[in-house]
Every structure is written in C-alpha cells, then in structure tokens.
Design a protein around this motif. Structure first.
Motif, PDB file in Angstrom:
ATOM      1  N   UNK A   1      32.181 -35.557  30.349  1.00  0.00           N
ATOM      2  CA  UNK A   1      31.068 -36.339  29.900  1.00  0.00           C
ATOM      3  C   UNK A   1      31.035 -36.065  28.269  1.00  0.00           C
ATOM      4  N   UNK A   2      30.706 -34.713  28.221  1.00  0.00           N
ATOM      5  CA  UNK A   2      30.681 -34.337  26.611  1.00  0.00           C
ATOM      6  C   UNK A   2      32.041 -34.747  25.831  1.00  0.00           C
TER       7      UNK A   2
ATOM      8  N   UNK B   1      26.462 -27.192  34.367  1.00  0.00           N
ATOM      9  CA  UNK B   1      27.690 -27.079  33.318  1.00  0.00           C
ATOM     10  C   UNK B   1      28.805 -26.955  34.128  1.00  0.00           C
TER      11      UNK B   1
ATOM     12  N   UNK C   1      27.628 -23.863  25.032  1.00  0.00           N
ATOM     13  CA  UNK C   1      27.262 -25.134  26.108  1.00  0.00           C
ATOM     14  C   UNK C   1      26.302 -24.901  27.195  1.00  0.00           C
ATOM     15  N   UNK C   2      25.646 -23.821  27.229  1.00  0.00           N
ATOM     16  CA  UNK C   2      24.605 -23.722  28.181  1.00  0.00           C
ATOM     17  C   UNK C   2      23.569 -23.158  27.997  1.00  0.00           C
TER      18      UNK C   2
ATOM     19  N   UNK D   1      22.435 -32.169  29.649  1.00  0.00           N
ATOM     20  CA  UNK D   1      22.920 -33.083  29.127  1.00  0.00           C
ATOM     21  C   UNK D   1      22.074 -34.440  29.262  1.00  0.00           C
TER      22      UNK D   1
ATOM     23  N   UNK E   1      30.223 -32.058  33.439  1.00  0.00           N
ATOM     24  CA  UNK E   1      29.492 -31.918  31.935  1.00  0.00           C
ATOM     25  C   UNK E   1      30.473 -32.096  30.869  1.00  0.00           C
TER      26      UNK E   1
END
Lengths: 307, 539
Positions: free
Chosen positions: A264-265, A257, B218-219, B246, A261
C-alpha cells in the motif's frame, strides 16, 4: 514424481520473468515518482535530476528493466525512498503476513471443513439450511465492514482483544485479524466441503464401507472426507497466495505492518522497487502453493500418479 | 501407517511455520511515564535538510534545537541556541551562540555544527530535498548549480569566526531571514552525522529534549527524555513512543480502547461523535495551513485580459460557510485572505482582505463570470488527488455550489487523479487545463512564507505560474524593509494584488485536531498543528 517436481519448478522461470516484466512496466507506466518526494513544493531541478540518476530513472524503460533484473539476480531488490533496502522491508514484513496467513488458513480449514461435513451429512435439514444462510451472509459482507465491526466490538466495547496489533505482531494479537481475513474463504470452504460430502455420501465405496460394518466415524473421516477434500484443497492452495496479497485491507484496519502495508505504502508513494519486488515474491508464493496442491492430490487419492 | 506420517508432517509444517515466524517478540518495554502517540511513516530518512513533511518534522522538533524556535503558543521566533543575530544592512549577519549546549553524545554545539550542517544541506551531491532553503546564502549557485557538477563544496557566504561565532552573507536583502532559522533544515549536526552517516540515520543523535531509544523503521520510534538537556524547555514526561498507523481510523479506535494516548489527526468520519467520545480531551484549533484552488495561469483560456473577472466570479460562486460546516464539521474556517489566522494581526493576518470576492454571492458571481468571458468551453474540471485526504467530498461539494450558483449542472466537475505523485507530475509538467487543488502548510510563521514561495515569479511552489511585476516589486520591498511593521504592511499591499488578480481562490484555513486519553494532560497543538510533546504530563 521427482521429475514432475523438477519440470514444474523449471516452468516457473518463464512465469517469473514474464510477471516481473509486466509488473515492472505497469508500475513504471504510472510515471515519475520524484515530483511527489518534494511534497507541495516544486522539486528543484538539479536535486531532482540527481535523484533520478541515482534511481536509474533517466534511462529508457528497457534499460531500467535490464538493470533491475541484473540487480535481482545479485539478490538486490533496490532501495525504498526512506533509505531502507527492499530486502530489509521484506524480511520485516513477510514473516508477519505469513503468520497472519497461517492463522487464517488454520481457522478456515478447521472451522470450514467441520461445518461443511456437518451440513453435508444433514443435507436439506435445519442445520444445513442454517449453515447455508450463514455462509451467504458472510460472503456478502465486505472484509472492511466485518473488520471494523469486529474491531470495534472486540476491541473497544468488550475489551477482549487489542484493536490494533503491536509492531512485533505476536500470535495472540493476530487471532482477531486472522479470523477477519479468513471469514470469506471460510464460507467458500464450508460450501465446497458440503457439496462434495453430500455428493460422495451416496457413493458405492461409502455403502460398501458401511456394509462391512465399519464404525460411522471411521467411514466419515477415512473414506468419505478424504475423497471429498480434493476440490477443497485446490481452493485452499490458491487461497494462500490470495490471502497474502489480499491482506491489504485487513492489515490496514488492524495496523499490521506486513506485506499489505508495504505494498500500500509502495503504491501510494510510487515506490517501484518495493511494489515490483513484493509482487514478484507473491507470484512465487502463489506458484509454490499451486505445486504443493498438485502434489497433495496424490496423497489424498492414491490413484493419481505423476510422471 | 502412511496416514499417520502425513498427519504428523502436516502438523509439523504448521508448527515450524509459526515458530520460524514468531521471532522478534518481546515488547515488554516499560510504559510508565511514556506517552504513546500516533505517527505516519516519514517519507524520507530523518535528516534535517531532507525532511519536508510534517511526520518527519515533528520528530526533528523533539530531537533537535536550532538557533531559534517558534513559540508553541504564539508562533514568534525566539532565540534558543542563538545568543544574538546582528545585522546592519539586512544582508550580512553575525550569529553568536550561547555556551554550554551539547549534543546528547556529549559533543559540543559550536559554530561548526551549524556551518557544516548547512553546507551539507546545500551541496547538490547530497540530494537533500530542502536544499532550496539555503538558496539565500551567498555561494549557493556554486554548490548547487542548476545543471552540471557543483563547483564548490562549501557556501562562500558562511564563515566560522570562532567556536561560538559565525557570519552569514546573503545574496539579497532579507530582513526577516533570522526568523526563518527555526525551520528543521537549519538544525545543527554533530560530527557523528558526517563520519558514520548510515549508523546515524538508524539512530539519530541531536541536541533536543529527547534522545532516540530505538528506531524500528516503518513501525515504531521510541524516544526517551534526555536527562542532561541544557535548554529551558525539558521534557515533562519520560518519553514519547511514536507508532506508525496506516489508517487514522485505527489510531482513533486504539485511543478509545486505551491502547494509545494521543492521536494528532482525528479522521473526518469520527468528527460527528468525537465530542461525545472524548469530551474535553478533543482539541480543534487553527493551524498554519490554507487550502486554495489554483488556476493554471500558463493557459491562455484562464489568463486573457479580463479573465480576472472570471476568476473572481468563480470565487464568489463558492459557499465556503456551508462546506466547512457540512463537510468539515467546523474543523476548517472560511478563508478571507491568503495567509493564516495563526500569524496574528501583528504577523500579517488580515481578515477580510480578499474583500467581496471571497463572499458567497451567486448573483454577482454569474454576472462577473459572464463579463469575464464565461467558463472556457462552458465546463471546467477541478483536479485533485484521490489517494489521500478525502478530497473527493469537498471537491464534489464545491462543484455543486458552483453549478447551483451558475444554474448549470455541467459548469464544474471533479477530476480525480490516482496518486499524489501523478498529481504533482501533472502540475510540474504544466498539464492542468482547469483549476486544481492546492494546500500550503507554512514552513515558518511569517507572512512572507504564505506569499513569496507561492506567487512570486518562478518561485518554488508557484504551481499556477502566476507572474505579476507589481507583486514581485512589493515582495522585494517588504523583504528589504528593516522595520517589521512596514514589512508586514507592504506584504499586505502585495496581497491586495492577489485579491484583484485572483490567481488562486482562498478556500479555507485548516485547523489542527487531536484527541487524547485521560492518562495524559497539558496537551496542546503548536501553530504547525503538531502536539507540543515535551509539555505533555503523564497523570
């Protein structure tokens, strides 16, 4: 030297403004992100209008840009759609990617330069040919292929490494992704070093050093290598920026992350503050890395002076 | 001398960089009894009325219990906190709550917990993406006007009668309205939500079988079993760790390596060998999702008198069976109506309702399309978003099938759009010139949810702008019917109009798929294709 650095730093200001301007317009040209927030449902117009007003999307583009820049100078990069501030996202993802990049750079420097020196000194012999063929193979394999392959072999078949990286991204788990990220650049570093070494091996100063009776080891590390490193350092310097931005593929494969990441998100969800903010920071990293490279020239070759 | 300094500096710089960035470590949380599962980053903050996609929805299902819950096996709406929901006229409802329910912070679940939450969700200035779910309640137009500021802060149709009773007045007859109340938007909220909103979003407090241990946005979201959960469906494991991936290929690789216990989306690329990899630990079962091709009915070229023949003909030109077999490895089933098999026959699913229009018949297809005036301009584009869901594969296969049936290589071409956002923009701006991909995942397992939002005049997801007076009339009648069986039959009558008019071609029903490790057991998927997390046992 001090004046040179200041001048270079001042030159970054127009580059910074120009790049944010370009990125901003490119991202916003993609269109309105609000419709996608509602999934397959048509947004109810009143709520959509309210969200647009909050995100400043109902203003003309130049006003949006001025508003955005005004915010940036107050240290506010805006808010992502999930409610987190972009600075918060940066604080969580840049350290991860930085660690990954440092690992990749270290691998590519150590392995690349050593291989390059070995094959450069044995030009035309078997070692040289083998290294050249190997680098050719590595360069021709796309990162996603080598990534999935190594992940499967090391992670699933042999169980030597975790196939994905934990959210905290500890150093030992980043070794495999770091290697994957480094592979292509590693091949370039090897080839650059090899050519440079092979060329300088016949230079007068090497012959002089040998004639003086200096040990071979010292001739290679002090005289030959140091003079051959300038093109390699240039490449690695520009590579820092490229690696940080180009980590998208590697980070996706190993579920890291980091910056890739988030970018891309951000692109997927058309989250403009995220994309513009992250790319802006990447531009700065790129500029600083280039400055560092230019300063390193003088260290490697004392004949180079800055004014 | 100078050289040595340089080397040391260089070395120091690397060490400093590594140390400085190595903070935030220390993962060592105990995994015993805890199930780790793959997750997608939810798009919006985790609030009930603001969550409209599956990833956020599955968390709310673990953290909250509402008036009703959909049975994870049958999909039937069953009372949870509601003791009873009574009505005499299908318009005025009295809701009585069970006693003894609390939030995990000790606060009691009362009538106010619901009324306040619904008022919050409906109010325009709170910008909740599910606000439209409250539009049936009286007074919605005041708190959520189409333009301008709200004229009221609370819904006039909601009245608190006591600690455990409140009444709801709807602005139209809607007999199956109580069955919609299992949807996430209708969950109750504690006062802490309104008082310390930001803190609550960082660490949501609900009344479900789990409570949030830590949420690293987010994680990873770590949830643990709430020991004092008062409901009769407590967690049978110690907790759930949801980890954001992802790429679902990586999640699958992690499952193979024993790094994770549950993957609730097996990527298409792995379907060929998933049985060999996982054996019996692979689930593939129907979910409440249907894929269609929707026509732009606002475009004269697709909606002139006689064009229904053209649309029906195109439907016949698609070899659904072959595509679901070759491309999807039977994780999708050819569709023969506009609902989903998870509704069951009593819930309104009727196999074959579409009739011969959904049966592959190239000869008849060619004939019908010709009678319907042919494909406008001789060639049509099929628009889809290329960023997610590997839509390209099936779109190309579908066009290939149409082209073969019509013996014309240019009859159909795929038209990829870069991002979902752009795709949705083009649809809402009515800029489609040919059929486009549409997918519908049900909000609640009712036949109404598959028809009204999608095909009723000006409904919220009527992307093709289909409008048919007879269809609208039947839907209204079905909604007003107090007898469920009659309501379902009337909805099916309205579906027959779709079969005649074909505003959207039903393609296939999507299955939910999941794979799990041998560390856990008792894994199943509910009709929404979400794992039933609280039932999972750790071996």
């Amino acid at each position: 030297m001090g004046r040179y650095v200041i001048r270079r730093l001042l030159q970054m200001i127009p580059v910074f403004i120009g790049s944010t301007f370009l990125i901003f317009f490119m991202v916003y040209a993609l269109g309105d992100p609000v419709a996608a927030m509602f999934g397959d449902r048509a947004p109810d117009p009143a709520t959509a209008a309210q969200i647009r007003r909050d995100l400043f999307l109902d203003e003309p583009l130049w006003k949006q840009y001025l508003h955005y820049m005004g915010q940036i100078f107050q240290g506010n990069f805006g808010t992502a759609f999930n409610g987190q501030s972009v600075t918060e996202l940066m604080a969580s993802s840049f350290p991860v990617t930085l660690r990954l990049t440092v690992i990749a750079i270290v691998i590519e420097m150590v392995v690349g330069i050593v291989l390059g020196v070995f094959s450069g000194l044995r030009r035309g012999r078997d070692v040289d040919t083998t290294v050249l063929v190997l680098t050719l193979v590595v360069v021709s394999i796309p990162t996603f292929v080598s990534g999935y392959l190594l992940q499967f072999l090391f992670g699933v078949q042999w169980g030597w490494a975790a196939p994905s990286v934990a959210p905290e991204a500890p150093l030992n788990e980043l070794l495999l992704p770091g290697l994957v990220l480094a592979l292509v650049s590693l091949a370039y570093v090897t080839r650059l070093t090899r050519t440079s070494i092979a060329e300088n091996a016949r230079a007068d100063y090497v012959r002089t050093a040998l004639a003086k009776g200096l040990p071979r080891r010292r001739v290679i590390t002090r005289h030959l290598l140091r003079n051959s490193l300038i093109p390699v350092v240039t490449f690695i310097g520009t590579d820092i920026g490229a690696l940080m931005g180009g980590a998208i593929v590697t980070e996706r494969i190993f579920n890291i992350h980091g910056v890739g990441f988030q970018l891309y998100q951000g692109v997927l969800r058309q989250n403009s503050p995220t994309v513009v903010g992250f790319v802006t920071i990447l531009v700065l990293v790129f500029l600083l890395a280039n400055l560092l490279v230019d300063l390193l020239y003088a260290v490697l070759d004392p004949r180079i002076r800055y004014a | 001398m100078r050289r040595a300094t340089c080397a040391r500096w260089g070395g120091c710089a690397v060490v400093v960089a590594l140390v400085a960035t190595a903070c935030g470590g220390g993962a060592g949380a105990s995994r015993s009894g805890v199930v780790s599962s793959s997750w997608g980053d939810p798009q919006n903050p985790l609030e009930p009325a603001n969550t409209n996609e599956v990833q956020g929805g599955k968390v709310l299902e673990m953290l909250f219990r509402g008036l009703k819950r959909y049975n994870p096996k049958t999909g039937a709406a069953e009372n949870v906190i509601a003791d009873r929901i009574e009505t005499k006229d299908s318009r005025n409802f009295t809701v009585t709550l069970k006693k003894g329910w609390t939030f995990s912070n000790g606060e009691k679940v009362t009538a106010r917990s619901f009324v306040d939450a619904w008022n919050y969700g409906a109010l325009l200035s709170n910008k909740q993406k599910n606000a439209a779910f409250f539009s049936y309640i009286d007074g919605f137009a005041q708190v959520h006007p189409d333009s301008g500021r709200p004229r009221a802060r609370t819904l006039s149709g909601l009245v608190v009668k006591g600690d455990h009773t409140f009444t709801v007045k709807l602005n139209q007859k809607f007999s199956s309205w109580p069955d919609t109340l299992g949807y996430a938007a209708f969950m109750p909220l504690p006062q802490a939500f309104f008082r310390h909103h930001d803190a609550w979003l960082g660490n949501p407090v609900g009344n479900g079988p789990y409570l949030v241990d830590s949420y690293d946005k987010g994680s990873v979201l770590r949830m643990r079993k709430w020991q004092k959960y008062p409901g009769d469906d407590p967690a049978r494991n110690g907790g759930i760790d949801l980890r954001v991936y992802t790429d679902n290929n990586t999640a699958y690789t992690d499952l193979q390596a024993g790094n994770i216990d549950l993957v609730d989306d097996v990527p298409a690329a792995q379907l060929t060998h998933v049985k060999a990899d996982l054996g019996g630990r692979y689930l593939n079962q129907p979910a409440g999702i249907i894929q269609t091709l929707t026509f732009p009915m606002y475009d004269k070229r697709w909606n002139h008198p006689g064009a229904e023949k053209l649309r029906r003909g195109l439907s016949m030109a698609i070899d659904r069976d072959q595509i679901t077999r070759e491309i999807f490895h039977r994780t999708r089933t050819p569709a023969t109506d506009w609902t989903s098999p998870v509704l069951g026959a009593h819930g309104g699913y009727k196999a074959g309702l579409c009739g011969d229009a959904c049966v592959f018949n190239p000869v008849r297809a060619k004939q019908l399309i010709k009678e319907g005036g042919g494909i406008p301009g001789g060639s049509m584009t099929l628009t889809y978003n290329a960023d997610t869901g590997s839509h390209k594969d099936w779109v190309d296969a579908l066009c290939n099938s149409v082209n073969k049936s019509l013996e014309d290589d240019n009859a159909c071409v795929g038209n990829p759009v870069g991002t979902f956002a752009d795709f949705r923009n083009k649809i809402t701006a009515r800029r489609m010139t040919g059929p486009f991909r549409a997918g519908w995942q049900m909000d609640y397992p009712l036949i109404q949810n598959f028809l009204q939002p999608l095909y009723y005049t000006d409904a919220s997801s009527n992307d093709g702008k289909f409008s048919n007076r007879a269809f609208d009339k039947l839907v209204n009648e079905a909604n007003a019917a107090t007898d469920t069986r009659r309501a379902v039959a009337t909805f099916q009558d309205s579906e027959k109009i779709l079969a005649q008019q074909m505003p959207a071609i039903p393609l296939w029903y999507q299955n939910g798929s999941a794979g799990y490790s041998d560390r856990i057991s008792n894994v199943s998927l509910n009709p929404f294709s979400v794992p039933v997390y609280n039932e999972i046992k750790v071996n």
